[in-house]
Scaffold this motif. Structure first.
Motif, PDB file in Angstrom:
ATOM      1  N   UNK A 177       0.832  -1.201   0.000  1.00 31.97           N
ATOM      2  CA  UNK A 177       0.000   0.000   0.000  1.00 31.97           C
ATOM      3  C   UNK A 177       0.868   1.253   0.000  1.00 31.97           C
ATOM      4  N   UNK A 178       0.253   2.397  -0.125  1.00 33.76           N
ATOM      5  CA  UNK A 178       0.968   3.646   0.128  1.00 33.76           C
ATOM      6  C   UNK A 178       1.283   3.695   1.623  1.00 33.76           C
ATOM      7  N   UNK A 179       2.058   4.666   2.030  1.00 34.37           N
ATOM      8  CA  UNK A 179       2.431   4.779   3.443  1.00 34.37           C
ATOM      9  C   UNK A 179       1.188   4.852   4.320  1.00 34.37           C
ATOM     10  N   UNK A 180       1.191   4.089   5.395  1.00 28.20           N
ATOM     11  CA  UNK A 180       0.090   4.085   6.361  1.00 28.20           C
ATOM     12  C   UNK A 180       0.678   4.268   7.759  1.00 28.20           C
ATOM     13  N   UNK A 181      -0.168   4.171   8.756  1.00 32.36           N
ATOM     14  CA  UNK A 181       0.303   4.301  10.142  1.00 32.36           C
ATOM     15  C   UNK A 181       1.201   3.137  10.533  1.00 32.36           C
ATOM     16  N   UNK A 182       1.077   2.007   9.839  1.00 31.34           N
ATOM     17  CA  UNK A 182       1.853   0.813  10.207  1.00 31.34           C
ATOM     18  C   UNK A 182       2.827   0.359   9.123  1.00 31.34           C
ATOM     19  N   UNK A 183       2.820   1.019   7.954  1.00 32.39           N
ATOM     20  CA  UNK A 183       3.711   0.607   6.867  1.00 32.39           C
ATOM     21  C   UNK A 183       4.351   1.830   6.235  1.00 32.39           C
ATOM     22  N   UNK A 199      11.858 -18.232  18.098  1.00 32.12           N
ATOM     23  CA  UNK A 199      13.312 -18.330  18.209  1.00 32.12           C
ATOM     24  C   UNK A 199      14.068 -17.558  17.127  1.00 32.12           C
ATOM     25  N   UNK A 200      13.349 -16.781  16.294  1.00 32.03           N
ATOM     26  CA  UNK A 200      14.029 -15.985  15.272  1.00 32.03           C
ATOM     27  C   UNK A 200      13.307 -14.640  15.188  1.00 32.03           C
ATOM     28  N   UNK A 201      12.816 -14.234  14.047  1.00 34.10           N
ATOM     29  CA  UNK A 201      12.103 -12.960  13.967  1.00 34.10           C
ATOM     30  C   UNK A 201      11.201 -12.951  12.742  1.00 34.10           C
ATOM     31  N   UNK A 202      10.331 -11.952  12.679  1.00 32.96           N
ATOM     32  CA  UNK A 202       9.511 -11.695  11.501  1.00 32.96           C
ATOM     33  C   UNK A 202       9.960 -10.398  10.850  1.00 32.96           C
ATOM     34  N   UNK A 203       9.523 -10.187   9.603  1.00 33.95           N
ATOM     35  CA  UNK A 203       9.951  -8.967   8.921  1.00 33.95           C
ATOM     36  C   UNK A 203       8.873  -8.450   7.976  1.00 33.95           C
ATOM     37  N   UNK A 204       8.918  -7.144   7.769  1.00 29.60           N
ATOM     38  CA  UNK A 204       8.146  -6.480   6.719  1.00 29.60           C
ATOM     39  C   UNK A 204       9.133  -5.580   5.990  1.00 29.60           C
ATOM     40  N   UNK A 205       9.507  -5.973   4.774  1.00 25.64           N
ATOM     41  CA  UNK A 205      10.516  -5.247   4.009  1.00 25.64           C
ATOM     42  C   UNK A 205       9.900  -4.716   2.719  1.00 25.64           C
ATOM     43  N   UNK A 211       5.991  -5.732  -1.274  1.00 19.77           N
ATOM     44  CA  UNK A 211       6.636  -5.868   0.027  1.00 19.77           C
ATOM     45  C   UNK A 211       6.789  -7.347   0.334  1.00 19.77           C
ATOM     46  N   UNK A 212       7.847  -7.668   1.084  1.00 22.24           N
ATOM     47  CA  UNK A 212       8.071  -9.029   1.569  1.00 22.24           C
ATOM     48  C   UNK A 212       7.669  -9.077   3.040  1.00 22.24           C
ATOM     49  N   UNK A 213       6.739  -9.984   3.367  1.00 17.60           N
ATOM     50  CA  UNK A 213       6.295 -10.163   4.745  1.00 17.60           C
ATOM     51  C   UNK A 213       6.539 -11.622   5.110  1.00 17.60           C
ATOM     52  N   UNK A 214       7.362 -11.855   6.128  1.00 13.12           N
ATOM     53  CA  UNK A 214       7.676 -13.244   6.442  1.00 13.12           C
ATOM     54  C   UNK A 214       8.302 -13.423   7.798  1.00 13.12           C
ATOM     55  N   UNK A 225       2.802 -20.288   7.996  1.00 11.74           N
ATOM     56  CA  UNK A 225       1.789 -19.563   7.235  1.00 11.74           C
ATOM     57  C   UNK A 225       0.856 -18.788   8.165  1.00 11.74           C
ATOM     58  N   UNK A 226       0.486 -19.406   9.280  1.00  6.26           N
ATOM     59  CA  UNK A 226      -0.355 -18.706  10.252  1.00  6.26           C
ATOM     60  C   UNK A 226       0.404 -17.536  10.866  1.00  6.26           C
ATOM     61  N   UNK A 227       1.677 -17.766  11.208  1.00  9.02           N
ATOM     62  CA  UNK A 227       2.483 -16.697  11.794  1.00  9.02           C
ATOM     63  C   UNK A 227       2.598 -15.513  10.832  1.00  9.02           C
ATOM     64  N   UNK A 228       2.769 -15.804   9.558  1.00 11.02           N
ATOM     65  CA  UNK A 228       2.865 -14.731   8.563  1.00 11.02           C
ATOM     66  C   UNK A 228       1.529 -14.011   8.407  1.00 11.02           C
ATOM     67  N   UNK A 229       0.432 -14.762   8.472  1.00 13.95           N
ATOM     68  CA  UNK A 229      -0.893 -14.133   8.419  1.00 13.95           C
ATOM     69  C   UNK A 229      -1.098 -13.213   9.617  1.00 13.95           C
ATOM     70  N   UNK A 230      -0.658 -13.665  10.792  1.00 11.14           N
ATOM     71  CA  UNK A 230      -0.759 -12.831  11.996  1.00 11.14           C
ATOM     72  C   UNK A 230       0.098 -11.571  11.852  1.00 11.14           C
ATOM     73  N   UNK A 231       1.273 -11.728  11.252  1.00 12.62           N
ATOM     74  CA  UNK A 231       2.156 -10.579  11.057  1.00 12.62           C
ATOM     75  C   UNK A 231       1.529  -9.585  10.072  1.00 12.62           C
ATOM     76  N   UNK A 232       0.930 -10.089   9.021  1.00 14.08           N
ATOM     77  CA  UNK A 232       0.264  -9.204   8.076  1.00 14.08           C
ATOM     78  C   UNK A 232      -0.876  -8.446   8.751  1.00 14.08           C
ATOM     79  N   UNK A 233      -1.613  -9.149   9.606  1.00 13.23           N
ATOM     80  CA  UNK A 233      -2.723  -8.494  10.307  1.00 13.23           C
ATOM     81  C   UNK A 233      -2.207  -7.393  11.228  1.00 13.23           C
ATOM     82  N   UNK A 234      -1.140  -7.681  11.971  1.00 14.14           N
ATOM     83  CA  UNK A 234      -0.574  -6.701  12.899  1.00 14.14           C
ATOM     84  C   UNK A 234      -0.012  -5.492  12.170  1.00 14.14           C
ATOM     85  N   UNK A 235       0.391  -5.695  10.919  1.00 11.80           N
ATOM     86  CA  UNK A 235       0.985  -4.614  10.134  1.00 11.80           C
ATOM     87  C   UNK A 235      -0.021  -3.930   9.226  1.00 11.80           C
ATOM     88  N   UNK A 236      -1.296  -4.318   9.330  1.00 10.55           N
ATOM     89  CA  UNK A 236      -2.328  -3.708   8.506  1.00 10.55           C
ATOM     90  C   UNK A 236      -2.233  -4.082   7.040  1.00 10.55           C
TER      91      UNK A 236
END
Length: 393
Positions: A177-183, A199-205, A211-214, A225-236
């Protein structure tokens, strides 16, 4: 035709090795599976862009801030001073490197490696041609195995080549998306949260219009896949269109031996050269390809198979200390959310920020500020011994 070197793998490591050897006048071929895109945040430091002559057209975004996010949602924004972190899309970047290797004179074959055979005529790399499905043979003097983290070349040819620890990484490429409050399209977000990765980390690049979300984890039971879906939700980013989904192992430790003492040497992920803690691999893969090419060229010139050891020696001479420090940091801070909270708290320190990104941008530990190192060491010890609260900056 008998080749001087056959490179198994056409990612950044294999393509770099093939190009370097072709430009130095050797008869070289590389085998690429074609169509495989590795899950990757895509960050490349200025040193990679400079050392490997990457044109600006391959940089799909330029990042000027890194945001660290703790388990409690605490955010620390770290400005990238005096430069930027470039972002590439592996779908196009890898193909650019393969084409450049071919243009330099390397012969490109498309198929899947199956085995290595030897007889009186030499060493033969066997592969299954992608178009015909037939098993084909390339005869060579030396082989560079650059076929990824669970390398078939390493498994067959190198002692303990099948025992490398790895993180399973998964990401989704989305329409950004264009710039938002979370991206922010000029910011990399790194999420240290056990709900995303224990034990590692997630990213939004950001990748320009994409964008790469993983995330990644050593724990096989984690639902990536669920963790990535949760990360996408948290990042809007839930409603953003998904372009593609990819998963693959990322090695966590360089192998102790990279060659078989005869005719094979490893490079890139096959050798385990991904930075601990950060999981950064593109720069180190390309360096790994370059030192493997150097070792192969030295062996061809001298006739001494011992010169294959140069690949690991040259790599470790420059990067061993960085890997050691990053490994210690991962072992210290990634084991629990309480430790991750302390790690993000430590990142508030301006000296930590400056030294971290100077080291990242230049790929070496910065030694010019001894008092800053002492200050960081004291703070680090205070956090690890719980003498201070993780909520303190």
């Amino acid at each position: 035709m008998q080749y001087d070197v056959v490179v198994v793998g056409g990612g950044p490591s294999g393509a770099t090795a093939a190009e370097d050897l072709a430009r130095s006048g050797h008869k070289v071929a590389f085998i690429d599976r074609d169509g495989r895109i590795k899950p990757c945040g895509g960050a490349v430091p200025p040193r990679l862009i400079e050392d490997f002559f990457i044109p600006d057209a391959q940089i799909v975004a330029k990042v000027n801030t890194a945001r660290m996010i703790s388990p409690t949602g605490r955010q620390v924004d770290i400005p990238i001073e005096n430069g930027y972190v470039g972002m590439v899309d592996r779908e196009h970047f890898d193909e650019f490197l393969r084409k450049r290797a071919k243009d330099a004179g390397a012969h490109r074959y498309t198929g899947t490696f199956t085995k290595i055979e030897r007889d009186a005529e030499g060493t033969h790399v066997m592969y299954r041609d992608k178009v015909s499905g037939n098993e084909m043979k390339l005869t060579t003097k030396l082989v560079i195995g650059a076929d990824g983290a669970r390398s078939n070349v390493a498994r067959a040819e190198i002692k303990d080549g099948d025992k490398i620890p790895y993180v399973i990484a998964y990401h989704e490429i989305i329409e950004a998306p264009a710039a938002t409050a979370t991206y922010d399209p000029a910011r990399c977000d790194v999420i240290y949260d056990g709900r995303i990765s224990p034990d590692f980390y997630g990213w939004v690049f950001p990748h320009g219009g994409q964008a790469s979300v993983g995330m990644g984890s050593l724990i096989k039971s984690v639902d990536v896949k669920k963790a990535t879906a949760d990360l996408r939700a948290a990042s809007g980013l839930t409603d953003c269109k998904t372009i593609r989904k990819e998963g693959a192992p990322i090695p966590l430790k360089p192998l102790d031996c990279w060659d078989n003492g005869k005719d094979v040497v490893l490079a890139g992920d096959a050798a385990g050269v991904v930075a601990p803690s950060s999981g950064e691999g593109i720069y180190y893969a390309m360096v790994g390809g370059r030192v493997a090419a150097t070792a192969a060229a030295a062996t061809l010139a001298s006739g001494r198979v011992k010169d294959l050891q140069l690949a690991r020696k040259l790599f470790m001479r420059e990067h061993k200390q960085v890997f050691r420090v990053l490994g210690a940091m991962q072992n210290a801070y990634y084991r629990s959310d309480e430790r991750r909270e302390r790690f993000v708290s430590l990142c508030h320190d301006v000296d930590v920020q400056k030294l971290t990104f100077e080291a990242y941008m230049n790929k070496k530990l910065v030694k010019a500020r001894p008092m800053a190192h002492l200050k960081i060491g004291i703070k680090n010890l205070a956090h690890l011994t719980r003498l201070v609260s993780p909520l303190r900056t």
